[in-house]
Design a protein around this motif. Structure first.
Motif, mmCIF file in Angstrom:
data_model
loop_
_atom_site.group_PDB
_atom_site.id
_atom_site.type_symbol
_atom_site.label_atom_id
_atom_site.label_comp_id
_atom_site.label_asym_id
_atom_site.label_seq_id
_atom_site.Cartn_x
_atom_site.Cartn_y
_atom_site.Cartn_z
ATOM 1 N N ALA A 62 0.832 -1.208 0.000
ATOM 2 C CA ALA A 62 0.000 0.000 0.000
ATOM 3 C C ALA A 62 0.863 1.254 0.000
ATOM 4 C CB ALA A 62 -0.917 -0.005 1.218
ATOM 5 N N GLU A 63 1.934 1.270 0.790
ATOM 6 C CA GLU A 63 2.845 2.424 0.805
ATOM 7 C C GLU A 63 3.479 2.617 -0.563
ATOM 8 O OE1 GLU A 63 5.623 2.760 4.015
ATOM 9 O OE2 GLU A 63 4.318 1.683 5.403
ATOM 10 N N ILE A 64 3.898 1.513 -1.183
ATOM 11 C CA ILE A 64 4.495 1.595 -2.519
ATOM 12 C C ILE A 64 3.471 2.107 -3.530
ATOM 13 C CG2 ILE A 64 5.510 0.240 -4.401
ATOM 14 C CD1 ILE A 64 6.709 -1.596 -2.250
ATOM 15 N N GLY A 65 2.199 1.720 -3.350
ATOM 16 C CA GLY A 65 1.155 2.158 -4.263
ATOM 17 C C GLY A 65 0.996 3.664 -4.280
ATOM 18 N N VAL A 66 0.956 4.289 -3.100
ATOM 19 C CA VAL A 66 0.834 5.748 -3.027
ATOM 20 C C VAL A 66 2.052 6.414 -3.669
ATOM 21 C CG1 VAL A 66 0.671 7.729 -1.484
ATOM 22 C CG2 VAL A 66 -0.604 5.660 -0.971
ATOM 23 N N ILE A 67 3.234 5.878 -3.387
ATOM 24 C CA ILE A 67 4.472 6.446 -3.939
ATOM 25 C C ILE A 67 4.466 6.384 -5.464
ATOM 26 C CG2 ILE A 67 6.952 5.978 -4.153
ATOM 27 C CD1 ILE A 67 6.856 5.215 -1.124
ATOM 28 N N LEU A 223 12.748 3.231 -9.999
ATOM 29 C CA LEU A 223 11.996 2.759 -8.835
ATOM 30 C C LEU A 223 12.849 2.834 -7.572
ATOM 31 C CD1 LEU A 223 9.439 1.538 -7.657
ATOM 32 C CD2 LEU A 223 10.294 -0.735 -8.295
ATOM 33 N N GLY A 224 14.093 2.419 -7.669
ATOM 34 C CA GLY A 224 14.984 2.474 -6.506
ATOM 35 C C GLY A 224 15.221 3.893 -6.035
ATOM 36 N N LEU A 225 15.474 4.814 -6.982
ATOM 37 C CA LEU A 225 15.694 6.217 -6.634
ATOM 38 C C LEU A 225 14.457 6.804 -5.954
ATOM 39 C CD1 LEU A 225 17.368 8.857 -6.848
ATOM 40 C CD2 LEU A 225 16.328 9.204 -9.108
ATOM 41 N N THR A 226 13.285 6.483 -6.489
ATOM 42 C CA THR A 226 12.038 7.012 -5.928
ATOM 43 C C THR A 226 11.815 6.529 -4.504
ATOM 44 O OG1 THR A 226 11.072 7.062 -8.144
ATOM 45 C CG2 THR A 226 9.554 7.191 -6.279
ATOM 46 N N VAL A 229 14.341 8.282 -2.078
ATOM 47 C CA VAL A 229 13.975 9.683 -1.812
ATOM 48 C C VAL A 229 12.706 9.755 -0.957
ATOM 49 C CG1 VAL A 229 13.215 11.853 -2.872
ATOM 50 C CG2 VAL A 229 15.108 10.570 -3.882
ATOM 51 N N ALA A 230 11.717 8.911 -1.266
ATOM 52 C CA ALA A 230 10.477 8.906 -0.482
ATOM 53 C C ALA A 230 10.753 8.520 0.969
ATOM 54 C CB ALA A 230 9.478 7.932 -1.108
ATOM 55 N N GLY A 231 11.608 7.526 1.169
ATOM 56 C CA GLY A 231 11.948 7.105 2.527
ATOM 57 C C GLY A 231 12.669 8.183 3.307
ATOM 58 N N ILE A 232 13.636 8.844 2.651
ATOM 59 C CA ILE A 232 14.370 9.927 3.314
ATOM 60 C C ILE A 232 13.431 11.083 3.647
ATOM 61 C CG2 ILE A 232 16.160 11.689 2.983
ATOM 62 C CD1 ILE A 232 17.682 9.621 1.271
ATOM 63 N N ALA A 233 12.552 11.419 2.701
ATOM 64 C CA ALA A 233 11.589 12.507 2.933
ATOM 65 C C ALA A 233 10.702 12.199 4.137
ATOM 66 C CB ALA A 233 10.740 12.717 1.683
ATOM 67 N N GLN A 234 10.215 10.970 4.220
ATOM 68 C CA GLN A 234 9.352 10.600 5.342
ATOM 69 C C GLN A 234 10.105 10.627 6.660
ATOM 70 O OE1 GLN A 234 6.074 7.798 4.677
ATOM 71 N NE2 GLN A 234 7.037 6.483 6.176
ATOM 72 N N HIS A 235 11.374 10.213 6.636
ATOM 73 C CA HIS A 235 12.199 10.238 7.845
ATOM 74 C C HIS A 235 12.408 11.662 8.346
ATOM 75 C CE1 HIS A 235 15.199 8.913 10.747
ATOM 76 N NE2 HIS A 235 16.034 9.825 10.280
ATOM 77 N N LEU A 236 12.439 12.605 7.409
ATOM 78 C CA LEU A 236 12.655 14.008 7.764
ATOM 79 C C LEU A 236 11.341 14.765 7.973
ATOM 80 C CD1 LEU A 236 15.598 14.798 5.320
ATOM 81 C CD2 LEU A 236 15.735 14.455 7.790
ATOM 82 N N GLN A 237 10.268 14.006 8.266
ATOM 83 C CA GLN A 237 8.947 14.582 8.566
ATOM 84 C C GLN A 237 8.290 15.236 7.351
ATOM 85 O OE1 GLN A 237 7.686 14.040 11.652
ATOM 86 N NE2 GLN A 237 9.567 12.933 12.056
ATOM 87 N N VAL A 238 8.708 14.839 6.145
ATOM 88 C CA VAL A 238 8.064 15.289 4.923
ATOM 89 C C VAL A 238 7.330 14.089 4.344
ATOM 90 C CG1 VAL A 238 8.408 16.311 2.631
ATOM 91 C CG2 VAL A 238 9.901 16.956 4.518
ATOM 92 N N SER A 239 6.222 14.318 3.664
ATOM 93 C CA SER A 239 5.463 13.221 3.080
ATOM 94 C C SER A 239 6.292 12.432 2.070
ATOM 95 C CB SER A 239 4.228 13.789 2.386
ATOM 96 O OG SER A 239 3.702 12.882 1.469
ATOM 97 N N ALA A 240 6.215 11.107 2.157
ATOM 98 C CA ALA A 240 6.857 10.258 1.157
ATOM 99 C C ALA A 240 6.258 10.523 -0.222
ATOM 100 C CB ALA A 240 6.692 8.784 1.531
ATOM 101 N N ALA A 241 4.949 10.842 -0.262
ATOM 102 C CA ALA A 241 4.283 11.143 -1.532
ATOM 103 C C ALA A 241 4.881 12.382 -2.189
ATOM 104 C CB ALA A 241 2.787 11.337 -1.298
ATOM 105 N N VAL A 242 5.199 13.406 -1.384
ATOM 106 C CA VAL A 242 5.830 14.616 -1.922
ATOM 107 C C VAL A 242 7.192 14.275 -2.510
ATOM 108 C CG1 VAL A 242 6.836 16.851 -1.323
ATOM 109 C CG2 VAL A 242 4.600 16.225 -0.426
#
Length: 406
Positions: A62-67, A223-226, A229-242
């Motif tokens: 599901a997380e991958i789907g949103v990304i 896919l790997g790059l996305t 980046v999504a994981g790092i963004a989420q770790h830094l309190q930014v949406s993985a979707a963004v």
């Protein structure tokens, strides 16, 4: 071995069922999203046949789907196009916040839940579902419509606003000091700014580095790059979707076109899993006690979202039909609303079931309003004086190509 076998059988049955439902929905001209949600309800907590072995896999899927949904949206636009739309649409973003956050805050205060819960429920009603809307736009083949950049600008403004809102909400819920909340907010804003800068200034270099004539290599690298980046963004309190969306706009030219082509089937698979997962975590028994407040809130905020989209499209010079389509498309709520409610249940446990019922209503209603708001408005206004009828039935200008990356 037994668990693996059970997981394969469960997953196979779910994916097969989704495929059959999708075919049925396509034949009757209906979005498959509500059907996917009903599958989740049937196999989730309190459902007819709760899943056991495959729940963890579905959660990750599901997380991958949103990304992937947001990555594919990003691939449709260039970084400069995004910045231009954001600059022109920020008044619409402010109106969006005022019209759609206020009903949630008012409902929480009326129910006596207190100011912190009011801030949380305001976020639940404010944010449209990027995942659902991305799917609906694709299903209705509206990615090339003139109103679609307006819709996406509002979604991006909302998602970027989460970089400010979520740290503030987290600080309020935890009782963190002002200094601690400010630091988290600065980190989040800095992350978004850095990724936007890289996309604008070095997008061509990134595309060149990712480019490959081998479809397999291109798929793995993009896919790997996305995901990174999504994981790092989420770790830094930014949406993985963004983060995923910004990766999409950073890629351009043949890379964007090729990546979009090979990732589309993968997106469709994991997007379906996302909607099933949403239903899985909804216990049908929790819905009846909060159904009336949820229905009232859904009715009010469906109208305010339609008003938001209509006004934003009008500012952009879109035809009247396009304005109604933009408004109807924005109605769905989803992933962010559930995340916000999940954060707030410690302060007010009742916010969870209310938010779930509210989102479930609008995630079913959203695809319907996206399809039917404009035809219903056209029928209604036909009964009015000829001038209004002429204004509504005037054909919009030919759709401008939005595949700026192509």
């Amino acid at each position: 071995m037994h668990n693996t076998t059970a997981m394969l059988i469960e997953l196979g049955a779910i994916i097969l069922g989704l495929g059959l439902l999708g075919r049925f929905a396509g034949r009757v001209g209906f979005s498959p999203i509500p059907l996917y949600l009903l599958v989740g309800l049937a196999f989730g907590q309190g459902g007819v046949l709760p899943l056991q072995a495959s729940e963890e896999f579905i959660a990750t899927g599901a997380e991958i789907g949103v990304i992937l949904l947001l990555l594919l949206l990003g691939l449709e636009y260039s970084a400069s196009e995004l910045v231009t739309n954001l600059k022109t649409q920020y008044p619409s973003g402010a109106l969006d916040f005022a019209l759609n956050a206020a009903p949630g805050a008012a409902m929480a205060l009326l129910l006596g839940w207190g100011p912190v819960a009011a801030v949380a429920l305001a976020g639940v009603t404010w944010i449209s579902s990027s995942g659902v809307i991305a799917k609906v736009l694709g299903d209705l083949r509206r990615l090339g419509n003139r109103e679609t950049p307006v819709v996406l600008s509002i979604l991006v403004l909302e998602d970027l606003s989460m970089a400010v809102y979520l740290p503030i909400l987290t600080a309020l819920l935890a009782g963190v000091s002002l200094a601690g909340g400010a630091l988290t907010l600065l980190i989040a804003l800095g992350t978004v700014g850095a990724v936007l800068y890289l996309a604008l200034r070095h997008g061509r270099l990134i595309s060149r580095a990712v480019s490959s004539e081998n479809a397999e290599m291109l798929l793995l690298v993009v896919l790997g790059l996305t995901l990174v980046v999504a994981g790092i963004a989420q770790h830094l309190q930014v949406s993985a979707a963004v983060g995923a969306f910004l990766v999409g706009i950073a890629l351009s030219g043949e890379v964007a076109e090729g990546a979009s082509s090979i990732l589309t089937p993968l997106r469709d698979l994991f997007a379906a899993v996302f909607f099933v997962f949403f239903g899985l975590h909804t216990d049908p028994a929790d819905i009846p006690p909060v159904l009336l407040p949820a229905l009232a809130l859904a009715a009010v905020t469906a109208l305010t979202k339609v008003a938001t989209g209509y006004w934003a499209a009008r500012r952009a010079g879109i035809s009247v039909k396009g304005r109604w389509r933009a408004g109807g498309t924005l109605v769905a709520r989803g992933e962010f609303s559930i995340v916000i409610a999940g954060l707030a249940v410690g302060v007010e446990p009742r916010i969870g079931p209310l938010a779930t019922a509210y989102v479930l209503i609008l995630v079913v209603l959203g695809p319907l309003t996206a399809r039917w708001t404009e035809p219903m408005a056209r029928r209604f206004i036909r009964r009015r004086p000829p001038m209004s009828q002429e204004a509504l039935t005037t054909e919009p200008q030919p759709a401008e190509a939005v595949h700026a990356n192509a």
